[in-house]
Design a protein around this motif. Structure first.
Motif, short mmCIF file in Angstrom:
data_model
loop_
_atom_site.label_atom_id
_atom_site.label_comp_id
_atom_site.label_asym_id
_atom_site.label_seq_id
_atom_site.Cartn_x
_atom_site.Cartn_y
_atom_site.Cartn_z
N ILE A 76 -26.93 20.15 55.07
CA ILE A 76 -27.32 20.87 53.85
C ILE A 76 -26.16 20.91 52.86
CG2 ILE A 76 -28.10 23.07 52.91
CD1 ILE A 76 -30.21 21.68 54.57
N ALA B 135 -30.23 27.69 51.60
CA ALA B 135 -31.00 26.53 52.04
C ALA B 135 -31.02 26.42 53.56
CB ALA B 135 -30.40 25.26 51.44
N VAL B 136 -29.90 26.75 54.20
CA VAL B 136 -29.85 26.69 55.66
C VAL B 136 -30.87 27.65 56.27
CG1 VAL B 136 -28.40 27.11 57.69
CG2 VAL B 136 -27.44 25.94 55.68
N ALA C 138 -25.15 27.28 49.90
CA ALA C 138 -25.82 26.52 50.96
C ALA C 138 -26.49 27.41 52.00
CB ALA C 138 -24.82 25.58 51.64
#
Length: 826
Positions: free
Chosen positions: A350, A328-329, A325
């Motif tokens: 997310i 994506a963050v 994650a």
């Protein structure tokens, strides 16, 4: 009645060694195991705790004391801290007990190696075990309070579980893989590299198998391959974009990002991926989804799900996906290390859909089997990261913070090591035998065109267990892939540290075990015994040794036949002796060659050469681990505790016991020496930490320890009332290998003096000639780069101790002789 009696027979009545046949293979491996245990435990507490070790030992001690533990990615995963605290619980807190978990992890790696006989062969496994024993890196960091010793057995378990599941398809190997993976994730962030290596290989293996089989709808096959290749190209472009756009802000070679005091935040650099990187990632994902759709349409779900490699990909992918994650963050421009309320909400936005997607994929795959593996994974993960449910935030720092923090640290490039750090420095100095063994494996691959069979089953036929032929285990391919990608991954990574060489060394040793085992098996040992092969081996050893002496003399700074001075005559006599020995032994060998096949002779010569180099490696490991263990002369250390730390502690303990009859001595220390003295002074009840703010009341303390950054502020306060003792606290290896150019390399090769100097450093860690050539003082007492410290002992205390005192009567303590003549003005 008899059958009932047999069923009631206790397991205590069963023979102990029913599953092990006591043969020479078991005896040799047992000897290696005994030597392994002795070398790992020998003199375990003598070496000074390094900077990082003291962090690990101290926070483990706090956990042992009942003060809890809160995970921070700075010090990697929580597994090590729990194991060390448990060791304290069983055996008490000391340098020795703090290192027990590392030693046990190192021993476990050898025990797991026994299972690789079916892939490396019997001889190959014994050779790999011997190389594990004498490896400088596996020995040194098998006695070091770092995670590397715990990770090596987990890496071996990961590879073995993958191979066994590909062979037999039994769920128990999936459970083992899950356990090894989650323990690795609780140990260190190298787990992301290991998992990526496993997934990438399994993906290639899966593609290899499906592309070699007939497709029910063959018209989709070509388009599938086009989009798949496109996805790889785009993903490679994204990786290249990240590497070339990495932050240039670095630390110097002698800096470290570890905090100087407990709770202090480390230096980090955060960044947002560029628009090009984000675009490449998005297009790569689209290409992957399209190729997956074409695969389903053309090959079909039933055939896809029948592939065991697909099972492994889904299992590892779904378990690890939520921990990705932070990518994506950061892609959204947010900080995964923001643990504020708003930051956690953004991160949860997310993380939640990714977690839901991984659960859905796992349930769709095999619901019951996935739930069991997920239970294993998250049970271990939650227990360790929350420290048995006492630190709820640990789940989020482990799930998101670990990767988020170390992604930032790749931009920091801690240590600022050059790209050739492993291949040109660490491996040639320490792990040259595994590297040469890997090259031998490459030779076998080229000669036998083995690269065409990298995905073919690799199972030794000299073991009795039958191997299902339906699905093979590409052991040679996986080990080769692991070795190559390990070198690539740690070379490309922004942070390069010596201990990471461990992750390069052990797969090279596996590959070397296979190639050298094959070399041993290719020798005709019956002919060897009949034709006095032992004599041939001894002659080869004499030949190689004398030839080496000839080359050293010719290429050294004092070649033969240069004059009549004593040193010149000695060089000439040394050369002549070595040359005549080489010629004589070579002539005898040539005469013996008439009764030997050339191929057998070459194989024995190669095996002898590897044997001699292995003896040299064992010497290298011994010197590094037991002789130079506290010195900066070795290149396998960084931010390393110098001997001065224990010298100071010996004196502090002596003063304390003689003045307080215990550990009640008042001793003060600053922020510059807080590590490792926070650990070493943990049991001193009246210790005092004054950070970088010394005050006049330090004069009332018997002992004060000061780091070099606070010398100028402490010296006027303590003045003439204290005796001063100077020490080196922490050292770094000489880093003249920075900024190498072809010109520098060629100059060093062409200069006989420099050649000899570098050879002396490589062989003996002797810097004497090198320091003369570069006009640099590298004596141990003046080593640079280093951090220095001082111990101040109050004079009136010193005079009470015969071995510290300087006179029969106490002196009047006068810190500042002009103090009485001063008037303080408001």
């Amino acid at each position: 009645m008899q059958a009932t009696q047999e069923r009631k027979t206790s397991w205590l009545d069963r023979p102990l060694l029913t599953s092990i046949t006591l043969n020479w293979e078991v005896v040799i491996f047992g000897v290696i195991l005994v030597l392994f245990i002795v070398t790992r435990f020998y003199n375990l507490d003598d070496r000074v705790m390094s900077h990082d070790e003291s962090l690990h030992t101290y926070y483990s001690w706090l956990l042992y004391q009942g003060q809890g533990f809160q995970h921070t990615p700075l010090m990697h995963g929580p597994l090590q801290f729990h194991l060390i605290a448990f060791s304290y619980f069983l055996f008490g807190d000391s340098d020795f007990t703090a290192r027990i978990p590392a030693v046990l992890g190192s021993i476990a790696s050898l025990l797991l190696l026994w299972n690789f006989r079916r892939y490396l062969g019997r001889a190959g496994t014994l050779i790999a075990g011997a190389l594990f024993l004498i490896s400088p890196y596996l020995l040194y960091y098998g006695r070091y309070v770092r995670n590397e010793a715990l990770i090596v057995p987990l890496g071996l378990a990961t590879i073995w579980a993958i191979l066994r599941y590909l062979e037999k398809g039994e769920p128990k190997y999936l459970y083992l893989l899950t356990a090894a993976t989650v323990l690795h994730f609780t140990a260190k962030e190298t787990s992301f590299i290991y998992t990526a290596q496993a997934l990438l290989f399994l993906g290639l293996f899966f593609i290899h198998r499906i592309t070699r089989r007939a497709w029910p709808h063959a018209e989709f096959r070509r388009t599938f391959l086009i989009f798949l290749i496109l996805a790889f190209v785009l993903a490679g472009g994204a990786l290249g974009s990240v590497l070339f756009s990495r932050s240039l802000g670095t630390l110097s070679g002698s800096e470290t990002v570890a905090p100087s005091v407990p709770g202090e935040e480390a230096f980090t650099v955060s960044g947002v991926p560029s628009a090009i990187t984000i675009a490449l990632v998005i297009f790569a994902l689209i290409a992957i989804l399209v190729s997956l759709y074409l695969l389903i349409r053309g090959y079909g779900w039933p055939l896809i799900r029948a592939e065991r490699s697909f099972d492994l990909i889904v299992l590892l992918g779904t378990l690890v996906l939520p921990q990705l994650a932070p990518f994506a963050v950061r892609g959204f421009g947010w900080d995964p290390l923001d643990y504020s309320g708003s930051g956690m909400i953004r991160t949860s936005l997310i993380l939640a859909p990714i977690l839901i997607a991984s659960i859905a994929a796992g349930l769709w795959w095999r619901a019951r089997l996935w739930l069991i593996n997920a239970a294993i994974f998250y049970a271990v993960f939650v227990v360790f990261y929350t420290t048995i449910f006492t630190n709820g935030g640990g789940f989020f720092t482990g799930m998101v913070g670990s990767l988020g923090y170390w992604l930032d640290q790749q931009g920091v490039r801690r240590g600022s090591q050059p790209f050739y750090y492993y291949l040109l420095i660490q491996v040639p100095i320490y792990e040259y035998v595994p590297a040469l063994g890997a090259l031998l494996a490459l030779y076998y691959g080229i000669r036998d065109r083995a690269w065409r069979a990298l995905f073919a089953p690799t199972v030794q036929t000299d073991l009795t267990e039958e191997v299902p032929q339906k699905s093979g285990a590409p052991a040679l391919g996986l080990v080769s892939f692991w070795a190559v990608t390990s070198i690539a991954a740690y070379t490309l990574a922004g942070e390069k540290m010596p201990w990471l060489t461990v992750h390069i060394a052990w797969p090279l040793i596996l590959l070397s075990g296979w190639s050298l085992g094959r070399l041993v098996q290719s020798i005709d040992w019956l002919t060897f015994r009949q034709r006095r092969g032992v004599v041939l081996i001894l002659l080869l050893m004499v030949f190689f040794s004398s030839l080496t002496a000839v080359l050293i003399t010719l290429l050294g700074s004092n070649p033969p036949f240069q004059g009549s001075e004593l040193t010149q005559l000695q060089a000439t006599s040394t050369f002549l002796t070595a040359f005549l020995t080489t010629v004589l032994s070579g002539a005898i060998l040539f005469n013996m060659l008439k009764s030997w096949q050339a191929s057998q002779f070459i194989r024995l010569a190669g095996l002898t050469l590897f044997g001699l180099l292995s003896l040299l490696t064992a010497r290298t490991a011994f010197v590094a681990s037991y002789i130079n263990q506290d010195n900066a002369t070795e290149y396998l250390v960084y931010a390393h505790g110098a001997r001065g730390v224990k010298d100071v502690m010996d004196q502090v303990q002596d003063i304390s016991r003689r003045t307080t009859d215990g550990l009640a001595l008042e001793v003060a220390y600053d922020d510059d020496v807080s590590w490792p003295f926070t650990w070493y002074l943990r049991n001193y009840t009246r210790q005092r930490y004054y950070a970088n703010n010394p005050t006049r009341d330090l004069r009332d303390l018997p002992v004060v320890i000061v780091g070099d950054s606070n010398f100028s502020s402490v010296e006027p306060i303590l003045g003439q009332a204290f005796y001063r003792f100077d020490y080196i606290r922490m050292v770094w290896p000489d880093q003249d290998y920075f900024n190498l150019t072809w010109e520098r390399i060629l100059d060093a090769i062409q200069d006989p003096q420099m050649r000899l100097a570098l050879f002396q450093i490589w062989l003996n860690r002797d810097y004497a000639l090198y320091t003369e050539l570069v006009n640099k003082d590298l004596s141990l007492e003046n080593w640079n780069p280093s951090d220095r410290m001082r111990m101040y002992v109050r004079k009136d205390v010193a005079t009470k101790l015969w071995n510290y005192g300087v006179g029969p009567a106490p002196e009047e303590v006068v810190a500042d002789p002009y103090e009485n003549g001063k008037i303080d003005l408001a």
